[in-house]
Design an enzyme around this catalytic site. Structure first.
Site, short mmCIF file in Angstrom:
data_model
loop_
_atom_site.label_atom_id
_atom_site.label_comp_id
_atom_site.label_asym_id
_atom_site.label_seq_id
_atom_site.Cartn_x
_atom_site.Cartn_y
_atom_site.Cartn_z
CE LYS A 1 20.69 43.89 -67.56
NZ LYS A 1 20.29 44.60 -66.34
CE LYS B 1 27.55 48.84 -66.27
NZ LYS B 1 26.91 47.84 -65.52
CE LYS C 1 20.99 51.01 -62.31
NZ LYS C 1 20.51 49.76 -62.37
#
Ligand code: ATP
Ligand code: LTN
Length: 332
Positions: free
Chosen positions: A199, A196, A114
């Protein structure tokens, strides 16, 4: 006294729920929810570690609640709540942050991923995020934490924090175990099957969302990346796209990999992709329809999250009081 084991899990309202969130986590929640004492939360405090639009965050939080219920979590039998409504999470987070090491946090894969994706906002919350997640879990003395494989590292850190704390103060926390599905622990993106399905992905074509219309779902499956061969065979090292579609099909249609391989002998990828799409459409249809209905009933959703927060607070505050006493805070 409730003799059942306790479960806690949560999902961030950082984007619309995907087939990954469903197959990796929620599907298991629904299977476990009748036999365990379950707490399922919407972790809005975690979501703000990445910049969010406030109006959208609010809307998505309620939409996520509706999708939890529509997926089969009965709010009468499970405690469903919004993380920011139970202030004990923020309070225990602080205490646990003082029992979590800089080196441990630096090794977290999600932090590294992130921070690479949000290079302009590598904030302290993003870094200390696992201490808050540990608080989520340990407040409820959870035995099991049903999550996808990407969260295993965070649950392991939670165990280390719990053991460290217990080592100093005696048995305060139950040390939790991750509960990871055998099939579906990591659903991959349809367009880049080496990544992966996520969302917050910028490429919506790679994701299937629980609330998506059937035609959109079919379109995404028809465009899914495969390979230059023609055989439907489970080989996750060499046939990432096809193997991912097989996992999805297996979970949506309840078939084994072998059954799927036999079903498509001599048929092309086109037929296979349509079959996967149709199985997913049928699996998601009742969830979407029920969630749409629930979303119109704001009073009901409000009652669910208020009751949930009251029940969760009762349990969480009990643990928090014990922790405050152990570390030496003067009682109020
Ligand atoms: P974000 O993109 O905001 O990081 P995400 O899509 O990765 O979100 P989370 O909210 O982090 O999803 O995860 C919710 C739960 O669903 C977790 O238990 C996680 O392990 C699981 N999960 C998320 N994506 C997948 C996936 N692609 N396959 C299997 N499980 C998944
Ligand atoms: N870190 C998780 C979300 C999460 C969670 C939790 C999962 C926050 N608190 C407690 C299980 C238990 C994620 O990013 N998917």
């Amino acid at each position: 006294m409730d003799e059942r084991k306790t479960i806690l899990s949560g999902i961030q309202p950082s984007g619309d729920l995907t087939l990954g969130s469903y197959m990796g986590a929620m599907k298991n929640w629904v299977e476990l929810c009748n036999d365990y004492n379950c707490f399922y939360c919407i972790v809005d405090m975690h979501a703000i570690t990445v910049r969010q639009n406030p109006a959208e965050l609010r809307k998505r939080t309620l939409a996520q609640l509706a999708q939890y219920i529509a997926s089969g979590l009965d709010p009468e039998k499970n405690t469903i709540f919004i993380q920011s409504h139970v202030s004990a999470h923020a309070e225990l987070n602080w205490v646990l942050a003082c029992y979590t090491m800089f080196g441990e946090l630096s090794r977290m894969t999600q932090f590294k991923d992130k921070s690479a994706k949000n290079a302009d906002n590598i904030n302290a919350g993003l870094f200390t995020y696992p201490a808050l997640m540990a608080a989520d879990i340990l407040l409820y003395q959870a035995d099991l934490v049903p999550v996808g494989i990407d969260q295993k590292q965070h649950v392991e850190l939670t165990r280390d924090i719990a053991n460290r704390f217990n080592g100093v103060y005696g048995d305060v926390f139950t040390v939790p175990e991750p509960f990871i599905p055998k099939v579906g622990a990591k659903i991959m993106s349809l367009t880049t099957p080496e990544n992966k399905m996520s969302k917050s992905d910028k490429d919506p074509g790679g994701c299937i969302y629980l609330m998506q219309k059937p035609e959109e779902i079919m379109r995404s499956f028809k465009r899914a990346v495969t390979d230059s061969e023609t055989c439907v065979k489970y080989d996750p090292d060499n046939k990432k796209g096809i193997s991912n579609l097989m996992t999805i099909y297996s979970l949506a249609a309840g078939k084994t990999y072998e059954e799927i391989e036999n079903e498509f002998v001599g048929k092309g990828y086109g037929d296979f992709k349509v079959a996967v799409g149709e199985a997913v459409v049928e699996m998601l249809r009742p969830i979407r329809e029920e969630a749409e209905r629930l979303l119109k009933d704001k009073a009901y959703l409000e009652k669910v999250y208020r009751d949930g927060a009251a029940r969760a607070s009762y349990v969480a505050n009990k643990t928090l009081r014990k922790v405050y006493k152990k570390v030496g805070f003067v009682q109020k």
